[in-house]
Design a protein around this motif. Structure first.
Motif, short mmCIF file in Angstrom:
data_model
loop_
_atom_site.label_atom_id
_atom_site.label_comp_id
_atom_site.label_asym_id
_atom_site.label_seq_id
_atom_site.Cartn_x
_atom_site.Cartn_y
_atom_site.Cartn_z
N SER A 151 -26.20 23.01 46.87
CA SER A 151 -25.31 21.77 46.80
C SER A 151 -25.75 20.83 47.85
N ASP A 152 -25.93 19.51 47.33
CA ASP A 152 -26.25 18.46 48.35
C ASP A 152 -25.44 18.34 49.42
N PHE A 153 -24.11 18.91 49.46
CA PHE A 153 -23.34 18.64 50.73
C PHE A 153 -23.84 19.78 51.78
N PHE A 193 -13.27 18.59 48.17
CA PHE A 193 -12.92 19.29 47.11
C PHE A 193 -13.45 18.72 45.78
N GLN A 194 -14.26 18.17 45.66
CA GLN A 194 -14.94 17.94 44.55
C GLN A 194 -15.81 19.00 43.95
N LEU A 195 -16.23 19.90 44.92
CA LEU A 195 -16.80 21.09 44.42
C LEU A 195 -15.80 22.06 44.12
N SER A 196 -15.61 22.79 42.97
CA SER A 196 -14.69 23.63 42.78
C SER A 196 -14.86 25.15 43.62
N LEU A 233 -17.86 24.18 52.48
CA LEU A 233 -18.44 23.20 51.52
C LEU A 233 -17.46 22.59 50.56
N GLU A 234 -16.32 23.25 50.41
CA GLU A 234 -15.39 22.66 49.56
C GLU A 234 -14.73 21.49 50.39
#
Length: 220
Positions: free
Chosen positions: A154-156, A108-111, A102-103
């Motif tokens: 997460s939408d990701f 890497f918008q998601l910490s 997911l990162e």
């Protein structure tokens, strides 16, 4: 090329910790939740009992959580029999196969902390659906993450490969390659007790992702 050695010491400077933002301090608690889930059920119970103090970032509770988490991590590395992680079992990477992917998907918008929280939620719910973990314990874990303000969705998750497969599922093969040899994923029997599995059912993972989406929508 590089070389790795177990450090002589790691310093946890509480004075520095308390200068960090509320978001950073709360996000850091996900590592305490993770290590409690895989190593010490009594510590997870303590986290549940002290959630109001932890969410308020009260210094005594926060410092105790950091210290207990650090001791559990260090004990595993020192006494777990595989300090350089040359084998396929890495219990401290619970929830990380999805988190790492997911990162990457998010650029890497998601910490890391928030990705780990989502990965924990996914693998805990999967443990429930595979009848390894009780629904009651699964709910306790998800509520703990949510009450800490940590995400379970997460939408990701919705990113797809050209063949329509969720991109996050590629994280399973990447995790296997990272470990070397057979895929090994830690799931839960109960807080403090894990069980290793060597395959993940993507159909069940789809059900978990759908449920986490519904859960996140209900919280909005």
């Amino acid at each position: 090329m590089g070389a790795f050695a177990v450090p002589y010491a790691v310093v946890n400077d509480f004075a520095f910790l308390h200068t960090q933002s509320e978001e950073v301090r709360l996000d850091g608690l996900v590592e305490a939740v993770k290590v409690a889930l895989v190593k010490d059920g009594s510590f997870f119970n303590w986290i549940e009992d002290h959630l109001p103090e932890l969410v308020a970032l009260e210094k005594p509770a926060l410092e105790e959580a950091v210290e207990r988490s650090a001791v559990l991590h260090a004990t595993h590395i020192a006494e777990g029999g595989d300090p350089f992680e040359s084998g396929s079992s890495r219990p401290l990477d619970f929830g990380h196969w999805a988190a790492h992917k997911l990162e990457q998907i998010s650029d890497f918008q998601l910490s890391h902390a928030r990705a780990v929280s989502i990965g924990l939620a996914l693998d805990c719910l999967y443990s429930v659906k595979k009848q390894l973990l009780s629904p009651e314990d699964g709910e306790r874990i998800l509520q703990t993450l949510e009450r800490m303000g940590l995400p379970v969705w997460s939408d990701f998750f919705d990113a797809r490969q050209a063949d329509g497969r969720r991109e996050v599922f590629a994280g399973l093969e990447e995790f296997r390659e990272h470990l070397g040899g057979q895929l090994t994923i830690l799931l839960l029997r109960q807080p403090g007790e894990g069980i290793e599995v060597h395959e993940m059912d993507e159909g069940v993972l789809e059900d978990c992702i759908a449920e986490l989406r519904e859960r996140a929508c209900a919280l909005v």
